[in-house]
Structures are given as C-alpha cells and as structure tokens.
Design a protein around this motif. Structure first.
Motif, PDB file in Angstrom:
ATOM      1  N   LEU A   4      46.278  66.505  10.021  1.00 43.49           N
ATOM      2  CA  LEU A   4      47.286  66.081   9.058  1.00 43.49           C
ATOM      3  C   LEU A   4      48.597  65.744   9.755  1.00 43.49           C
ATOM      4  N   VAL A   5      48.963  66.549  10.757  1.00 43.88           N
ATOM      5  CA  VAL A   5      50.182  66.288  11.522  1.00 43.88           C
ATOM      6  C   VAL A   5      50.098  64.925  12.217  1.00 43.88           C
ATOM      7  N   LEU A   6      48.957  64.669  12.856  1.00 45.85           N
ATOM      8  CA  LEU A   6      48.782  63.384  13.534  1.00 45.85           C
ATOM      9  C   LEU A   6      48.835  62.227  12.538  1.00 45.85           C
ATOM     10  N   ARG A   7      48.258  62.449  11.360  1.00 50.03           N
ATOM     11  CA  ARG A   7      48.237  61.402  10.341  1.00 50.03           C
ATOM     12  C   ARG A   7      49.647  61.092   9.832  1.00 50.03           C
ATOM     13  N   LEU A   8      50.401  62.139   9.506  1.00 49.70           N
ATOM     14  CA  LEU A   8      51.733  61.949   8.930  1.00 49.70           C
ATOM     15  C   LEU A   8      52.734  61.415   9.958  1.00 49.70           C
ATOM     16  N   SER A   9      52.572  61.844  11.223  1.00 50.72           N
ATOM     17  CA  SER A   9      53.513  61.416  12.260  1.00 50.72           C
ATOM     18  C   SER A   9      53.140  60.072  12.859  1.00 50.72           C
ATOM     19  N   GLY A  10      51.898  59.628  12.613  1.00 49.64           N
ATOM     20  CA  GLY A  10      51.431  58.402  13.244  1.00 49.64           C
ATOM     21  C   GLY A  10      51.312  58.534  14.748  1.00 49.64           C
ATOM     22  N   GLY A  11      51.205  59.773  15.228  1.00 48.76           N
ATOM     23  CA  GLY A  11      51.127  60.011  16.666  1.00 48.76           C
ATOM     24  C   GLY A  11      52.467  60.006  17.364  1.00 48.76           C
ATOM     25  N   ARG A  12      53.542  59.778  16.622  1.00 48.74           N
ATOM     26  CA  ARG A  12      54.876  59.685  17.223  1.00 48.74           C
ATOM     27  C   ARG A  12      55.554  61.046  17.236  1.00 48.74           C
ATOM     28  N   THR A  13      56.299  61.295  18.275  1.00 53.64           N
ATOM     29  CA  THR A  13      57.101  62.507  18.380  1.00 53.64           C
ATOM     30  C   THR A  13      58.366  62.345  17.555  1.00 53.64           C
ATOM     31  N   LEU A  14      58.630  63.303  16.694  1.00 55.03           N
ATOM     32  CA  LEU A  14      59.850  63.259  15.881  1.00 55.03           C
ATOM     33  C   LEU A  14      61.017  63.789  16.707  1.00 55.03           C
ATOM     34  N   THR A  15      62.151  63.114  16.627  1.00 57.12           N
ATOM     35  CA  THR A  15      63.284  63.482  17.468  1.00 57.12           C
ATOM     36  C   THR A  15      64.569  63.559  16.656  1.00 57.12           C
ATOM     37  N   VAL A  16      65.570  64.214  17.247  1.00 58.71           N
ATOM     38  CA  VAL A  16      66.929  64.213  16.698  1.00 58.71           C
ATOM     39  C   VAL A  16      67.856  63.665  17.772  1.00 58.71           C
ATOM     40  N   THR A  17      69.013  63.196  17.371  1.00 59.75           N
ATOM     41  CA  THR A  17      69.906  62.510  18.306  1.00 59.75           C
ATOM     42  C   THR A  17      70.979  63.415  18.881  1.00 59.75           C
ATOM     43  N   THR A  18      71.087  64.636  18.388  1.00 60.27           N
ATOM     44  CA  THR A  18      72.105  65.540  18.910  1.00 60.27           C
ATOM     45  C   THR A  18      71.460  66.672  19.691  1.00 60.27           C
ATOM     46  N   PHE A  19      72.124  67.096  20.766  1.00 65.50           N
ATOM     47  CA  PHE A  19      71.609  68.175  21.612  1.00 65.50           C
ATOM     48  C   PHE A  19      72.344  69.483  21.363  1.00 65.50           C
ATOM     49  N   ALA A  20      73.209  69.531  20.341  1.00 66.28           N
ATOM     50  CA  ALA A  20      74.097  70.682  20.162  1.00 66.28           C
ATOM     51  C   ALA A  20      73.323  71.973  19.913  1.00 66.28           C
ATOM     52  N   LEU A  21      72.406  71.951  18.956  1.00 62.22           N
ATOM     53  CA  LEU A  21      71.691  73.182  18.610  1.00 62.22           C
ATOM     54  C   LEU A  21      70.780  73.624  19.754  1.00 62.22           C
ATOM     55  N   GLY A  22      70.094  72.670  20.377  1.00 64.54           N
ATOM     56  CA  GLY A  22      69.237  73.008  21.505  1.00 64.54           C
ATOM     57  C   GLY A  22      70.031  73.596  22.653  1.00 64.54           C
ATOM     58  N   ILE A 103      63.841  71.420  22.791  1.00 62.89           N
ATOM     59  CA  ILE A 103      63.572  70.112  23.392  1.00 62.89           C
ATOM     60  C   ILE A 103      63.978  68.964  22.473  1.00 62.89           C
ATOM     61  N   ASN A 104      64.637  69.296  21.362  1.00 62.27           N
ATOM     62  CA  ASN A 104      65.177  68.287  20.444  1.00 62.27           C
ATOM     63  C   ASN A 104      64.113  67.332  19.899  1.00 62.27           C
ATOM     64  N   SER A 105      62.890  67.798  19.802  1.00 62.21           N
ATOM     65  CA  SER A 105      61.830  66.938  19.301  1.00 62.21           C
ATOM     66  C   SER A 105      60.642  67.779  18.878  1.00 62.21           C
ATOM     67  N   ALA A 106      59.732  67.142  18.133  1.00 60.01           N
ATOM     68  CA  ALA A 106      58.520  67.820  17.677  1.00 60.01           C
ATOM     69  C   ALA A 106      57.315  66.955  18.014  1.00 60.01           C
ATOM     70  N   PRO A 107      56.705  67.164  19.200  1.00 57.75           N
ATOM     71  CA  PRO A 107      55.500  66.407  19.549  1.00 57.75           C
ATOM     72  C   PRO A 107      54.345  66.778  18.616  1.00 57.75           C
ATOM     73  N   PRO A 108      53.543  65.815  18.195  1.00 60.86           N
ATOM     74  CA  PRO A 108      52.450  66.123  17.252  1.00 60.86           C
ATOM     75  C   PRO A 108      51.373  67.012  17.845  1.00 60.86           C
ATOM     76  N   THR A 109      51.279  67.070  19.182  1.00 62.77           N
ATOM     77  CA  THR A 109      50.257  67.908  19.827  1.00 62.77           C
ATOM     78  C   THR A 109      50.846  69.185  20.410  1.00 62.77           C
ATOM     79  N   MET A 110      52.060  69.532  20.021  1.00 61.17           N
ATOM     80  CA  MET A 110      52.719  70.711  20.579  1.00 61.17           C
ATOM     81  C   MET A 110      51.901  71.974  20.319  1.00 61.17           C
ATOM     82  N   GLY A 111      51.736  72.783  21.349  1.00 67.57           N
ATOM     83  CA  GLY A 111      51.020  74.050  21.208  1.00 67.57           C
ATOM     84  C   GLY A 111      49.528  73.946  21.357  1.00 67.57           C
ATOM     85  N   ALA A 112      49.014  72.724  21.575  1.00 75.30           N
ATOM     86  CA  ALA A 112      47.554  72.550  21.628  1.00 75.30           C
ATOM     87  C   ALA A 112      46.927  73.284  22.803  1.00 75.30           C
ATOM     88  N   ASN A 113      47.695  73.498  23.873  1.00 76.12           N
ATOM     89  CA  ASN A 113      47.140  74.121  25.077  1.00 76.12           C
ATOM     90  C   ASN A 113      47.521  75.588  25.234  1.00 76.12           C
TER      91      ASN A 113
END
Length: 619
Positions: A4-22, A103-113
């Motif tokens: 479902l994650v791969l389907r909704l994200s289209g395989g793309r990593t979701l990102t944010v443009t600010t590094f403040a919180l990270g 890492i200011n992003s959410a890769p769709p395969t994060m945690g797979a390994n």
C-alpha cells in the motif's frame, strides 16, 4: 501495508524542504546525547520498569512463559497479547518517525532490511524463544554490541556479506546456548534445589565423584558463556586478520594503498587506460542540451516529459552552497571514502574502475557498503565525518533521502562528489559535482529503438526497477513520455516492479501474456540480468518469441542474450568508467582544476550488429 505504501507513494520518497527539526533531533544537548537518543533511552527505561516492576509487566512474562497457566490464574490473556502487539507497533512507528525526521524524508522501502538485526538483538539480549524471559534493556545493549561489530567490520573494509556472516555466527551461538539452557532446565524440572544442595553436602564425603559431577553441572553454563564470548572476539579478530592480510598481499579489498610514487603518478596518462572490455576507461563526455524548466513541473501530467524535469535534469544550473575550496596541491596521498549503495556485480566493476584511477594518482580509498539501506548509509556518513577524509564519493541509496546526508558532510567541511545514481537537485547543491550515466537520455534512445522494432504501434509493458532510487523513474517515465511523442499508436499496457528477481519477473510477465494476449508486442526491462532471465523464461514457456525485448544495462547475461537473439537491444553503460570518472574529477579538483557540475557517460545502444565491440562484458 508495504504494498500500500508503494502504491500510494508511487515509489517516490516523500521529502520536506526544511532541515530544522531533523537538525534539532541530532544536535548534542547532554555530553554526547541528542534529543533522538534521549527519546530512545527514555522509552527503553520506561518499558523496562513497566515489565520488571509492575503487575502488568509480570503478567506479560507469565503469559509468555505459560499461556495456559496464566489463563487459569484469571489473567485476560487475549487482551494482554493484543496490547503487547499494539505497543510494539506504536514504538516501531515512533522509531520510523524519528528516523524519517532525521533524514528529512520517508523512503517507501524504509526499514525493509531491519528484521535480521532486530531478531538477532532480541535473542542475543536474552529473550528466550520458549517465552517467559527477556529484557528491553538487555536487547538495547545487544543492539549496541551488534552495531559496534558491524561498524568495526565496516571500518576494516568488510562488505555487507561479511557483516551478515558475523551476525549469523553470533546469533547461531546464542541460539545454541539458549537451547542448551532450556534443555538443562527441563532436565531439572520438578527438582527442589535446596534438597539437592543438602543431599550434595551430606554425601560429598562419601561420594566425591558424585559431588564433582554436580559441581561440573553448576559451572557448565558459565563455561559455555565464556566460550561464546571468546568466539565472538575470535570472529572479529579473524575478519580483521583476513583484511589486513589481503591488503598486504595485494588481493583486491575495499582499502586500497597506492603503490606509485608521486613522480610515477605524474607520468600516468589516464586517457590511455582501458576497461576490461577494451573501451577507454575515461570515456569522452558528450554535450547535453538543457531545455528551460517549466513553471510548475509537478502540475503537468506524469506522461509528459516536463513533469519529470527536476529528476531528469537534477544537478544543472544550481546555486551551490558552502562548497570547500580546492587545496590545489594535487591528488597524491589524499584519502577518499566511497559510500557505496550495494554489493552487486556492477558495483564491483564500478569499484575496479575507481581504484584504477585512484592507484594511478596515489590516492587511498576506503569503501563502505550500505546494502541499499538508507539507515546504514546514514550511519556510514557519520563514520566518514569522524574519519575526516579529504573527499567523499557517495553512491546514494535514495535520491531524496541522501540530501541530509550530503548536507551533513558539507557542514563538516568535507567535499563530496555524488556518483552513479542521480541525487535530487537539493542534494546536489552541496556537491562539487555529479557523475554517472545519462539514464534518462539513454533510455529515451532505447525507447526510440523499441518503437522502431515494433513499427511504432502495439502494446508494451515495463518491468520497473526497485522503488526509491533514480532508475525507478528514469527507466519508466523516459519510455512513457518519449513514446507518447514519437509513437502515439503505442500503448502502455502495464508497469510493475519485481525487485529485479527472476522468479517474480517470470510470474508477472506470464500474467501479462495471459491477460493481454496478442495486444502485448513489446517489453522493457530495467535490468538485463535477473529480470531479463525471468522475462525470457516466461516468453519461452508461452511460446511468444515474437515479443520485442529491450533492456537497460550490459551485463554478461544481457550480452549473451543479445548474441543468442533473445534480447533485441540494450544500453551500454560502462561500470568501470562510471567509477573511474568520479575519481578522475576528484583528482582534478585536488589539483585545483575547474570541474563540470555534471559529467555524463556517453549514450550508446548495443544490438546484435555491434555487440562484439563491447566484449568481454565488464560484469
């Protein structure tokens, strides 16, 4: 959920443009502790206290040790079990959120390994497979020990497979020990220890042999524990000696010690070096026309080329940020760390080409392999910063998630050259340059070859690359957008990722052949080895040799298929040149030369007519 994650994200990593919180989560607040570490430690302490010191925790242990007894004791077993799983999922979600923010992003395969190391840490930390025994705190200590082992082996230049072997050996030893303890417990079940001790003390004078036997039993567990610890130390020592020995004997390993003197290195003409396929190691650069950027690429349909502008032309015409100044004193003796995405035959050839150039210039190279795991590459980035190399070459695991990693290197004053897989434009602002294949350009050229072979009409399917990396998009949408323009009668029937595995690809392609029938006339593969094997097997089984086949890459498997006539066209991508050019640009930068912001490999298409020019294959 992963699907479902791969389907909704289209395989793309979701990102944010600010590094403040990270940046806040990573900053030091107490000695070496950051907010992220403090949150983690707080959770560990809280749940250790709950499990050890509260009725709820003791009930969990009782259910784990003997579910039936817990039920007859009046405990709501189902409720406790569901609550434990809910809390486990909640904490896993918290961990994922912390890492994504870092890492200011959410890769769709994060945690797979992560499963292997999690299971290993829990068991090594003392959690019994039989249930009823375990500790959150000890699991955390075991996780730290495993991480130290992995990082130590990585420092020695060990590949991911060596770290897997070490983890497996340690885990196997602990499982055997756990099984022995359980067997010993079963043998003494029902016996009263105080009576045995009384009997042993009363009978020791008359039966010294029996007393000695009991003494040995009491100390067997301690002996086994000592052997296990010694074995773990021996494993690390053996791997260390192996890598030191192979380095000294000249066998290729991840740490390369240059053999040339400075005078010899100056005499080397890298333009004369050759790859293993006979082609020049430093292939000539080809000019590329960069069109103007659309006002809002994201608003365009995804079957129009402009929608993918920021991915296809990442790295061009950027305002660079905080780039270090070249030392201008040459490459001799410089220390470079290569952060490599994965151990793969292509990447091995890539490293060979990189090392040829490094050795020619007298550059020391150390390689760290992330095994396609963003988390591991993040750890290795921190390790590289601690080692303070003269330059880092990064082969990013994820085009978007690498941004904070490259920025971290940039903030530490370490120059970076990104290579092979294309990073996002934001990431490349912090890089001296990017080098690698013009994946979009060469796949567009391959799309034109496919259209020609299919007479510019008919249905086609695409076997996609693994989600997350830049090839997932370039080897999908270059075809879709190019064929829409040059062959409007061609129709995309289906596109699906198969993780480039032969068996999975065979199943998917067999389904396509059944579903689309005669309408299915052509197929594109993101990989000419594992995935292409599955494609060819499905086509052979269905007796559909009429289907046109083209693919990215020129491995030995693909080249053999070209010669056999079971693959019509592939792209030429010199793996050795890919690595060599990245190191060549680094060497030029060390000497104070101006280097291009983007340096592509040339675009070439291999067919049966010209395949002999590129033999033998590099990988």
């Amino acid at each position: 959920v992963q699907g479902l994650v791969l389907r909704l994200s289209g395989g793309r990593t979701l990102t944010v443009t600010t590094f403040a919180l990270g940046a806040f989560l990573e900053q030091t607040v107490l000695w070496v502790l950051s907010p992220r570490i403090l949150v983690t430690v707080s959770m560990v302490v809280a749940f250790e206290v709950v499990l050890q010191c509260t009725p709820w925790g003791r009930a969990i242990y009782m259910i784990g040790g003997n579910r039936s007894t817990a039920f007859h004791a009046g405990l709501p077993v189902e409720l406790y079990t569901v609550a434990a799983f809910v809390l486990s999922g909640l904490l896993a979600g918290l961990a994922g959120a912390l890492f994504s923010i870092t890492i200011n992003s959410a890769p769709p395969t994060m945690g797979a390994n992560s499963l292997m190391i999690v299971v290993a840490a829990v068991i090594i930390g003392g959690t019994s497979m039989a249930g009823g025994r375990g500790s959150v705190f000890k699991s955390m200590i075991a996780l730290l020990v495993l991480s130290a082992l992995f990082n130590g082996l990585s420092c020695l230049g060990a590949g991911y497979e060596i770290r897997q072997i070490a983890s497996g050996v340690v885990l196997a030893g602990v499982i055997v020990l756990d099984a022995y303890v359980l067997a010993l417990k079963n043998r003494t079940k029902g016996q009263r220890r105080e009576l045995l001790e009384t009997w042993n003390s009363e009978d020791s004078s008359s039966s010294p042999d029996r007393s000695a036997s009991m003494y040995k039993k009491d100390h067997t567990l301690i002996t086994i524990c000592a052997i296990a610890v010694t074995g773990c130390v021996a494993i690390v020592a053996i791997f260390a000696m192996f890598f030191v020995a192979t380095t000294r004997t000249g066998v290729p390993v991840s740490m390369v010690m240059p053999s040339q003197t400075q005078e010899t290195a100056r005499e080397v003409d890298v333009e004369q070096l050759r790859s293993s396929d006979g082609q020049p190691l430093i292939l000539p650069a080809e000019p590329k026309q960069i069109p103007p950027r659309p006002d809002s690429p994201e608003d365009l349909p995804d079957d129009e080329a402009g929608h993918w502008y920021d991915l296809e032309y990442a790295g061009w015409n950027l305002e660079k940020i905080n780039l270090p100044t070249s030392p201008g004193d040459g490459a001799q003796g410089k220390y470079v760390i290569l952060l490599k995405m994965v151990d793969h035959p292509y990447n091995t050839a890539y490293s060979n080409g990189l090392k040829q150039i490094a050795d020619a210039y007298g550059i020391r190279v150390k390689t760290m392999v992330a095994n396609s795991d963003v988390n591991i590459q993040a750890q290795q980035t921190d390790q590289a910063i601690n080692e303070k190399p003269d330059l880092v070459i990064i082969n990013p695991v994820d085009a978007q998630a690498c941004t904070p990693l490259i920025k971290r290197l940039n903030d530490a004053g370490i120059p970076v050259v990104a290579s092979n897989l294309l990073a996002s434009s934001e990431a490349l602002r912090y890089c001296l340059a990017w080098t690698g294949p013009d994946d979009w350009g060469q796949m567009r050229q391959l799309a034109r070859k496919l259209a020609e072979l299919m007479d510019y009409e008919g249905g086609y399917c695409i076997v996609q690359h693994r989600p997350g990396g830049s090839p997932f998009f370039s080897r999908t949408y270059s075809f879709i957008t190019e064929l829409k323009q040059i062959a409007p009668k061609m129709k995309l029937l289906a596109a699906q990722t198969t993780d480039l595995e032969a068996e999975k690809t065979m199943q998917v392609v067999s389904d396509w052949i059944t579903r689309f029938g005669a309408e299915f006339k052509g197929i594109v593969s993101a990989d000419d080895s594992g995935a292409q094997i599955g494609i060819n097997e499905a086509i052979r089984t269905a007796n559909r040799e009429d289907i046109v086949r083209v693919s990215a890459g020129n491995s030995k498997v693909g080249m053999d298929f070209i010669q056999a006539g079971t693959l019509d066209a592939i792209t030429y991508q010199s793996a050795e040149s890919d690595g060599a050019i990245a190191m060549q640009l680094a060497a030029e930068w060390f000497s104070g030369k101006t280097i291009p912001e983007v340096r592509y490999l040339p675009i070439r298409i291999i067919t049966k007519d010209n395949v002999k020019e590129y033999l033998p294959p590099q990988w």
